[in-house]
Each structure stands twice: as structure tokens, then as C-alpha cells.
Motif scaffolding. Structure first.
Motif, PDB file in Angstrom:
ATOM      1  N   GLN A  17      38.765  55.491  85.719  1.00  0.00           N
ATOM      2  CA  GLN A  17      39.189  54.682  86.851  1.00  0.00           C
ATOM      3  C   GLN A  17      40.717  54.465  86.858  1.00  0.00           C
ATOM      4  OE1 GLN A  17      36.822  51.154  86.397  1.00  0.00           O
ATOM      5  NE2 GLN A  17      35.079  51.985  87.570  1.00  0.00           N
ATOM      6  N   ARG A  18      41.237  54.239  85.643  1.00  0.00           N
ATOM      7  CA  ARG A  18      42.682  54.030  85.527  1.00  0.00           C
ATOM      8  C   ARG A  18      43.458  55.300  85.901  1.00  0.00           C
ATOM      9  NH1 ARG A  18      44.490  49.549  82.620  1.00  0.00           N
ATOM     10  NH2 ARG A  18      42.829  48.226  81.822  1.00  0.00           N
ATOM     11  N   VAL A  19      42.963  56.439  85.457  1.00  0.00           N
ATOM     12  CA  VAL A  19      43.606  57.713  85.774  1.00  0.00           C
ATOM     13  C   VAL A  19      43.555  57.962  87.282  1.00  0.00           C
ATOM     14  CG1 VAL A  19      43.427  60.222  85.526  1.00  0.00           C
ATOM     15  CG2 VAL A  19      43.223  58.744  83.518  1.00  0.00           C
ATOM     16  N   HIS A  20      42.394  57.650  87.865  1.00  0.00           N
ATOM     17  CA  HIS A  20      42.248  57.834  89.306  1.00  0.00           C
ATOM     18  C   HIS A  20      43.191  56.914  90.073  1.00  0.00           C
ATOM     19  CE1 HIS A  20      40.297  58.858  93.049  1.00  0.00           C
ATOM     20  NE2 HIS A  20      40.114  57.561  93.321  1.00  0.00           N
ATOM     21  N   ARG A  21      43.298  55.666  89.612  1.00  0.00           N
ATOM     22  CA  ARG A  21      44.182  54.703  90.269  1.00  0.00           C
ATOM     23  C   ARG A  21      45.642  55.139  90.118  1.00  0.00           C
ATOM     24  NH1 ARG A  21      45.487  52.045  94.457  1.00  0.00           N
ATOM     25  NH2 ARG A  21      46.759  50.180  94.052  1.00  0.00           N
ATOM     26  N   LEU A  22      45.969  55.637  88.915  1.00  0.00           N
ATOM     27  CA  LEU A  22      47.331  56.105  88.674  1.00  0.00           C
ATOM     28  C   LEU A  22      47.668  57.286  89.583  1.00  0.00           C
ATOM     29  CD1 LEU A  22      49.887  55.845  86.978  1.00  0.00           C
ATOM     30  CD2 LEU A  22      48.863  57.394  85.299  1.00  0.00           C
ATOM     31  N   ALA A  23      46.692  58.145  89.792  1.00  0.00           N
ATOM     32  CA  ALA A  23      46.903  59.285  90.683  1.00  0.00           C
ATOM     33  C   ALA A  23      47.127  58.808  92.118  1.00  0.00           C
ATOM     34  CB  ALA A  23      45.711  60.229  90.617  1.00  0.00           C
ATOM     35  N   GLU A  24      46.357  57.778  92.526  1.00  0.00           N
ATOM     36  CA  GLU A  24      46.546  57.219  93.866  1.00  0.00           C
ATOM     37  C   GLU A  24      47.933  56.597  94.020  1.00  0.00           C
ATOM     38  OE1 GLU A  24      43.375  54.447  94.293  1.00  0.00           O
ATOM     39  OE2 GLU A  24      41.930  55.950  95.039  1.00  0.00           O
TER      40      GLU A  24
END
Length: 208
Positions: A17-24
Motif C-alpha cells: 500500500q505504501r509503495v502504491h501510495r508513493l507511486a501515486e
């Protein structure tokens, strides 16, 4: 081991989730950077266009800050003052000599109206206005119009009128001058002698 796997799964999900949020966030930042770059490009283009228009103005324009220091000038100002951009920018307006008054050097800050500059044999019509600068301080904008050609034409017309007046006055032929309504403005001595009318008597009278 089951509890460990569950914990590992939770950690992995949180990490995902953190990686996805960071990508966003990176994507949003890239979009903002792209918008900022476009805005900067637009502002730079507008600045260049404004400078081109500023330099295209025929009259000399000098802008000073609240301390009287020259912060902007156009190309016409360089030619009018017979100087260079580097010498004019950051100079002080009270050190710029624009002509003479009562045989004393006339500073730009004290000049207004028509001024003759002996150094470059130019007539200038000078006006200036207060100007609110970007830092909310009151600067000044000076506009110098080169009216040398107009003054030259005025001198020619004045000399021609003086010559014509002298010619009419000394002519042996009786002459009167009238306005567009055929009203007498003046007459020469020959007219007064031949017709026995004085200038005062015929002035303002219609020739019809």
C-alpha cells in the motif's frame, strides 16, 4: 508459524500500500512539475514579449525604484541619452544630466516639459509619473519624447512667417492679410497711405 505468516502478510500488504501510495504521489508530483514547467515557460515567453514591446516604443522610457535607482530602460533611452545599457542600469536618476536650465546642469529628476540637450543637439519633452513597484514602494517612470524634428519645423515656419511679414510690410503694393473668414487681420503701410485707412480701422472688418 501461522501467526508469523499472518503478520508477514500484513506487513507485506502495508508495504504494498505504501509503495502504491508513493507511486501515486510521484505521479502527482510529476504532473505538478510539468504544470510548473509550462507556467514558467509561459511566464518567460510573456516576459520576452513584454521586453520586445518595451524596446519597440519610440520614446525613451526610464523606470526607477523608490531610491531613484534605474531598474529598467528601453532601447530608445540608450540612444536618447547616448549611453549604454550597463551604464544606465543601476545608476541614480539624480546623476543623469538631461540638459541645462539657467546655464546650470539640469538633472533628470528636476526636468519636465521641453528641454534642450546641447551634448547631442536634441530637444526633449519630458514627463514623469509615480509608479508602484512590485515591493509596494513608490518608484518613478520617466518618458522622454524626442521633439527635435518638431522644433526644427517650428523654427522654419517662424522664420518663413517673419520673412513674409517683412516682405508685406516693405512692399510698395497695398496689402491686407485675412483669416479664413475673410476678416482683415492686418495691413501694410502702403495700404494705409494709398487708401487712407489705419490698421486699427480695418482690423476685424470683412473685405466683402
Amino acid at each position: 508459524s501461522g501467526l508469523f505468516l499472518v503478520s508477514l502478510g500484513l506487513v507485506y500488504r502495508d508495504f504494498t500500500q505504501r509503495v502504491h501510495r508513493l507511486a501515486e504521489l510521484n505521479l502527482e508530483l510529476a504532473d505538478k512539475n510539468q504544470e510548473a514547467a509550462k507556467l514558467e515557460l509561459t511566464l518567460e515567453r510573456g516576459k520576452r514579449e513584454w521586453e520586445a514591446i518595451f524596446d519597440a516604443v519610440l520614446h525613451a522610457i526610464i523606470v526607477t525604484d523608490h531610491n531613484g535607482i534605474v531598474i529598467r530602460c528601453n532601447r530608445a533611452a540608450i540612444g536618447t541619452l547616448d549611453t549604454t545599457f550597463d551604464k544606465l542600469i543601476n545608476s541614480t536618476a539624480d546623476k543623469i544630466i538631461i540638459g541645462e536650465r539657467d546655464q546650470q546642469p539640469l538633472r533628470l529628476v528636476d526636468a519636465s516639459g521641453e528641454v534642450f540637450n546641447k551634448n547631442n543637439q536634441r530637444w526633449l519633452d519630458i514627463i514623469h509619473y509615480p509608479l508602484d513597484t512590485f515591493d509596494h514602494q513608490q518608484g518613478r517612470i520617466y518618458i522622454l519624447r524626442d521633439i527635435t524634428e518638431r522644433k526644427r519645423v517650428e523654427t522654419i515656419l517662424r522664420e518663413q512667417k517673419q520673412f513674409l511679414d517683412a516682405l508685406i510690410y516693405s512692399s510698395p503694393v497695398a496689402m491686407v492679410t485675412t483669416d479664413l473668414n475673410q476678416t482683415v487681420q492686418s495691413c501694410n503701410p502702403s495700404f494705409e497711405i494709398m487708401l487712407e485707412y489705419s490698421t486699427d480701422e480695418v482690423s476685424g472688418q470683412s473685405i466683402h
